[in-house]
Structures are given as structure tokens and as C-alpha cells.
Design an enzyme around this catalytic site. Structure first.
Site, PDB file in Angstrom:
ATOM      1  N   SER A  78       0.795  -1.226  -0.012  1.00  7.75           N
ATOM      2  CA  SER A  78       0.128   0.061  -0.023  1.00  7.75           C
ATOM      3  C   SER A  78       0.882   1.286   0.045  1.00  7.75           C
ATOM      4  CB  SER A  78      -1.080   0.100   1.107  1.00  7.75           C
ATOM      5  OG  SER A  78      -0.445  -0.504   2.200  1.00  7.75           O
ATOM      6  N   HIS A 136      -1.962  -2.777  -6.327  1.00  8.13           N
ATOM      7  CA  HIS A 136      -2.662  -2.303  -5.156  1.00  8.13           C
ATOM      8  C   HIS A 136      -4.137  -2.549  -5.020  1.00  8.13           C
ATOM      9  CE1 HIS A 136      -3.219   1.011  -1.671  1.00  8.13           C
ATOM     10  NE2 HIS A 136      -3.156  -0.256  -1.203  1.00  8.13           N
ATOM     11  N   GLU A 166      -5.070  -0.365  -7.956  1.00  8.09           N
ATOM     12  CA  GLU A 166      -3.976   0.831  -8.573  1.00  8.09           C
ATOM     13  C   GLU A 166      -2.937   0.185  -8.833  1.00  8.09           C
ATOM     14  OE1 GLU A 166      -2.661   3.086  -4.728  1.00  8.09           O
ATOM     15  OE2 GLU A 166      -2.798   4.892  -5.786  1.00  8.09           O
ATOM     16  N   ASN A 221      -3.220   6.171  -0.719  1.00  9.01           N
ATOM     17  CA  ASN A 221      -2.659   6.295   0.446  1.00  9.01           C
ATOM     18  C   ASN A 221      -2.054   7.828   0.838  1.00  9.01           C
ATOM     19  OD1 ASN A 221      -3.892   4.224   2.058  1.00  9.01           O
ATOM     20  ND2 ASN A 221      -2.350   2.933   1.047  1.00  9.01           N
TER      21      ASN A 221
HETATM   22  N1  CAA Z   1     -16.754 -10.147   0.806  1.00  8.81           N
HETATM   23  C1  CAA Z   1     -17.836 -10.136  -0.189  1.00  8.81           C
HETATM   24  N2  CAA Z   1     -18.861  -8.851  -0.104  1.00  8.81           N
HETATM   25  C2  CAA Z   1     -18.748  -8.171   0.937  1.00  8.81           C
HETATM   26  C3  CAA Z   1     -17.630  -8.292   1.851  1.00  8.81           C
HETATM   27  C4  CAA Z   1     -16.753  -9.191   2.013  1.00  8.81           C
HETATM   28  N3  CAA Z   1     -15.627  -9.297   2.618  1.00  8.81           N
HETATM   29  N4  CAA Z   1     -18.081  -7.282   2.773  1.00  8.81           N
HETATM   30  C5  CAA Z   1     -18.961  -6.589   2.342  1.00  8.81           C
HETATM   31  N5  CAA Z   1     -19.578  -7.326   0.966  1.00  8.81           N
HETATM   32  C6  CAA Z   1     -20.582  -6.779   0.282  1.00  8.81           C
HETATM   33  C7  CAA Z   1     -22.059  -7.022   0.847  1.00  8.81           C
HETATM   34  O1  CAA Z   1     -22.425  -8.538   0.632  1.00  8.81           O
HETATM   35  C8  CAA Z   1     -22.803  -6.190   0.399  1.00  8.81           C
HETATM   36  O2  CAA Z   1     -23.310  -6.470  -1.232  1.00  8.81           O
HETATM   37  P1  CAA Z   1     -24.556  -6.021  -1.784  1.00  8.81           P
HETATM   38  O3  CAA Z   1     -24.651  -4.623  -1.699  1.00  8.81           O
HETATM   39  O4  CAA Z   1     -24.403  -6.396  -3.182  1.00  8.81           O
HETATM   40  O5  CAA Z   1     -25.606  -6.750  -1.309  1.00  8.81           O
HETATM   41  C9  CAA Z   1     -21.992  -4.850   0.116  1.00  8.81           C
HETATM   42  O6  CAA Z   1     -20.720  -5.572   0.022  1.00  8.81           O
HETATM   43  C10 CAA Z   1     -22.227  -3.970   0.971  1.00  8.81           C
HETATM   44  O7  CAA Z   1     -21.857  -4.783   2.307  1.00  8.81           O
HETATM   45  P2  CAA Z   1     -22.884  -4.285   3.657  1.00  8.81           P
HETATM   46  O8  CAA Z   1     -24.301  -3.996   3.377  1.00  8.81           O
HETATM   47  O9  CAA Z   1     -22.471  -5.416   4.733  1.00  8.81           O
HETATM   48  O10 CAA Z   1     -22.171  -3.080   4.414  1.00  8.81           O
HETATM   49  P3  CAA Z   1     -21.912  -1.693   4.032  1.00  8.81           P
HETATM   50  O11 CAA Z   1     -22.917  -1.116   2.997  1.00  8.81           O
HETATM   51  O12 CAA Z   1     -21.681  -1.162   5.251  1.00  8.81           O
HETATM   52  O13 CAA Z   1     -20.540  -1.924   2.948  1.00  8.81           O
HETATM   53  C11 CAA Z   1     -18.015  -1.732   2.947  1.00  8.81           C
HETATM   54  C12 CAA Z   1     -19.468  -2.364   3.690  1.00  8.81           C
HETATM   55  C13 CAA Z   1     -18.038  -2.435   1.279  1.00  8.81           C
HETATM   56  C14 CAA Z   1     -16.931  -2.364   3.576  1.00  8.81           C
HETATM   57  C15 CAA Z   1     -18.109  -0.066   2.975  1.00  8.81           C
HETATM   58  O14 CAA Z   1     -18.645   0.239   4.376  1.00  8.81           O
HETATM   59  C16 CAA Z   1     -17.237   0.526   2.384  1.00  8.81           C
HETATM   60  O15 CAA Z   1     -17.072   0.493   1.189  1.00  8.81           O
HETATM   61  N6  CAA Z   1     -16.136   0.853   3.028  1.00  8.81           N
HETATM   62  C17 CAA Z   1     -15.033   1.663   2.736  1.00  8.81           C
HETATM   63  C18 CAA Z   1     -14.086   0.790   2.213  1.00  8.81           C
HETATM   64  C19 CAA Z   1     -12.774   1.335   1.734  1.00  8.81           C
HETATM   65  O16 CAA Z   1     -12.399   2.731   2.074  1.00  8.81           O
HETATM   66  N7  CAA Z   1     -11.709   0.389   1.378  1.00  8.81           N
HETATM   67  C20 CAA Z   1     -10.381   0.861   1.215  1.00  8.81           C
HETATM   68  C21 CAA Z   1      -9.498   0.930   2.308  1.00  8.81           C
HETATM   69  S1  CAA Z   1      -8.209   1.422   2.089  1.00  8.81           S
HETATM   70  C22 CAA Z   1      -7.387  -0.028   1.395  1.00  8.81           C
HETATM   71  O17 CAA Z   1      -7.717  -0.987   1.480  1.00  8.81           O
HETATM   72  C23 CAA Z   1      -6.066   0.044   0.936  1.00  8.81           C
HETATM   73  C24 CAA Z   1      -4.893   0.480   1.768  1.00  8.81           C
HETATM   74  O18 CAA Z   1      -3.983   0.489   1.365  1.00  8.81           O
HETATM   75  C25 CAA Z   1      -4.955   0.690   3.146  1.00  8.81           C
END
Ligand code: CAA
Length: 269
Positions: free
Chosen positions: A106, A127, A139, A177
Site C-alpha cells: 500500500s 494495489h 491501483e 494512501n
Molecule cells: N466479501 C464479499 N462481499 C462483501 C464483503 C466481503 N468481505 N463485505 C461486504 N460485502 C458486500 C455485501 O455483501 C454487500 O453486497 P450487496 O450490496 O451487493 O448486497 C455490500 O458489500 C455492502 O456490504 P454491507 O451492506 O454489509 O455493508 P456496507 O454497505 O456498510 O458496506 C463496505 C461495507 C463495502 C466495507 C463499505 O462500508 C465500504 O465501502 N467501506 C469503505 C471501504 C474502503 O474505503 N476500502 C478501502 C480501504 S483502503 C485499502 O484497502 C488499501 C490500503 O492501502 C489501506
């Protein structure tokens, strides 16, 4: 994240070897894959047979033998330069001469990882974002020596995985990031200085900016140790005090409060 990457690759029809240092981590990864695919079965987007077929394309291993025939290896180890250098040095000697060595780092320099191999032109950053099965972006980071051919192949592979590749140059924190982590760090400073409660900080960003999660909840989701490691890369890489990690973030990491994975971070799980 390795399990998430294995899942999307197997789902796209590829044969995958998931390699880790211990069986317990592999078992945990397979459990996460099973749970994630089961969600889709429950929503009738995937048949139980298709789920089993995806899982059957994944084999696990605690050694490197299964990687010899890979056309690409995507490393997703801990965010630690020494660990990644050791892995890249070793894999370079083992995998096919023309295979691509990608890192899911990352923030660590792809150019530095490429330089420890004899195939810097085949080294690239891929990424993925968490949760990998849900997030559309990969990315793509081009190191100083990454070839046009490697870039084109990885772009095409990313699309076959059902993701969208967006490119950037090798610079500390890349784009994702460099923009995300200072926001999270600033939210931690706001908490540290008593500007607002955790609920208020997260609520303001969710309701006011339409972010799916508040920055403190997102930090817990990413892992506070990962957030600290990335802030340190930005701080060292740019030499600019605006990237100094908040003392509260350091204190939480020292305490072992690493977020969701440890049961406690800015919230309790
Ligand atoms: N596997 C498969 N599907 C998943 C899942 C997983 N681990 N987690 C969530 N889902 C799916 C759910 O089944 C749901 O699907 P549908 O809408 O098609 O029914 C959808 O994602 C939404 O999930 P939820 O309804 O349970 O919950 P939510 O609406 O709160 O979404 C989330 C959860 C997708 C995590 C959302 O909160 C989100 O987008 N959060 C931000 C995530 C983010 O910013 N990620 C980047 C982080 S930085 C990084 O990763 C890199 C780094 O370098 C640090």
C-alpha cells in the site's frame, strides 16, 4: 487481503496457489473466502456448485514449490520493507524467468523491490482495496524499470478479474494512501485534541461527505498498524512534518489495539 485476491482470481477462472507461512493463516484465508462466496450464494448470485468450483481452483501451500509454474505472483505480506525484500529476492530465483512479480503493497517503493531482483522490468505494484471482492479499483504502480509490456499485461489481467486498473507513478503512498491516510491521521488528531467524540468525527464525515465509513472506523477496518506504517512511509519519503503520525495512533499500536482484527481500536469489536 491475500485471500481476497485469491478469491477474485479463482472466481475469474484462474488456478490459484495461496501461499502463506503457516497452515493456520491459510485455513483462516479459506474460511474468509468461503464466507464471502456464501454471501453471494445466499443472495442467489452464485449457485452452490459454482461456489465449490471456485474453491476447487484454489490450492494452499506453505512452501514455494507450487509457485514455479505461475505466470504471475502477487505478494501480499505484511507492510514491512525487509520482509518484502526477502520475499522478492527469493521468488526471483524460483519462479519462471518471464513471470511477473507484483506487490500488493500500500506504500512501499516498487522501484526498490524491483531492484533486488534480476527482472525489474517484470516487477509492478497491484494495489487491491479492502474488501477485495467488493472494491472495483486496482491501483497499478509503475516502478522506474517496469516495462510497457508488463504494464499492459497487468492492466489486462486486472480487467479479467472484473476490476478497474488506474495507473500512477512510484511515489510514497502512491495516490490512494497519499490522499486517504493524511485524512485518517487528521481525524485521529481531532480525537486526540478533544475536538469531537469518535462518533461525531465519523458521523460528520459519513453524513456530510457521503463516505461509506467514518475515518476512525475505516482506520480500524484497515488496521492501525498498517495506518501507522503508511504514515511512516509518507513521513520518511517526503521528509515533510505534515505527514507525522498522530501520537494517539502510535499509542494504540503500542498497546496492541490494532482495530477490528485485534478486537479493539477506536471502537470495540
Ligand atoms: N466479501 C464479499 N462481499 C462483501 C464483503 C466481503 N468481505 N463485505 C461486504 N460485502 C458486500 C455485501 O455483501 C454487500 O453486497 P450487496 O450490496 O451487493 O448486497 C455490500 O458489500 C455492502 O456490504 P454491507 O451492506 O454489509 O455493508 P456496507 O454497505 O456498510 O458496506 C463496505 C461495507 C463495502 C466495507 C463499505 O462500508 C465500504 O465501502 N467501506 C469503505 C471501504 C474502503 O474505503 N476500502 C478501502 C480501504 S483502503 C485499502 O484497502 C488499501 C490500503 O492501502 C489501506
Amino acid at each position: 487481503m491475500g485471500a481476497g485476491i485469491a478469491q477474485v482470481a479463482a472466481r475469474a477462472g484462474f488456478t490459484v496457489v495461496m501461499r502463506d507461512v503457516a497452515e493456520e493463516f491459510l485455513a483462516r484465508g479459506l474460511k474468509a473466502i468461503d464466507k464471502s462466496l456464501q454471501r453471494e450464494v445466499d443472495k442467489q448470485r452464485l449457485t452452490p456448485d459454482a461456489k465449490e468450483a471456485i474453491i476447487s481452483r484454489i490450492t494452499t501451500s506453505t512452501d514455494n514449490a507450487g509457485l514455479r509454474n505461475a505466470f504471475i505472483v502477487v505478494e501480499a505480506a505484511t507492510e514491512d520493507l525487509a520482509v518484502k525484500i526477502e520475499i522478492f529476492t527469493l521468488l526471483d530465483k524460483i519462479i519462471a524467468m518471464d513471470a511477473i512479480l507484483a506487490s500488493n503493497t500500500s506504500s512501499i517503493s516498487i522501484t526498490r523491490l524491483g531492484a533486488v531482483t534480476q527482472r525489474a522490468e517484470r516487477v509492478i505494484g497491484m494495489h487491491f482495496m479492502n474488501p477485495v471482492p467488493v472494491m472495483k479499483l486496482v491501483e497499478i504502480i509503475r516502478g522506474a524499470a517496469t516495462s510497457d509490456r508488463t504494464l499492459a499485461e497487468v492492466r489486462s489481467l486486472t480487467e479479467r478479474l472484473g476490476k478497474i486498473p488506474l495507473e500512477c507513478q512510484d511515489s510514497p503512498g502512491f495516490v490512494s494512501n497519499r490522499v486517504l491516510m493524511p485524512m485518517i491521521n487528521e481525524a485521529i488528531f481531532a480525537l486526540y485534541e478533544g475536538v469531537a467524540s469518535r462518533e461525531s468525527i465519523d458521523g460528520i464525515m459519513k453524513l456530510g461527505m457521503n463516505h461509506p465509513m467514518g475515518p476512525l472506523a475505516l482506520a480500524d477496518f484497515i488496521g492501525l498498524d498498517v495506518c501507522l506504517a503508511i504514515m511512516n512511509v509518507l513521513h520518511d519519503g517526503f521528509g515533510d512534518s505534515k505527514y507525522r503520525p498522530c501520537p494517539l495512533l502510535k499509542r494504540y499500536v503500542d498497546a496492541g489495539w490494532l482495530g477490528k482484527k485485534s478486537g479493539r481500536g477506536f471502537y470495540e469489536y
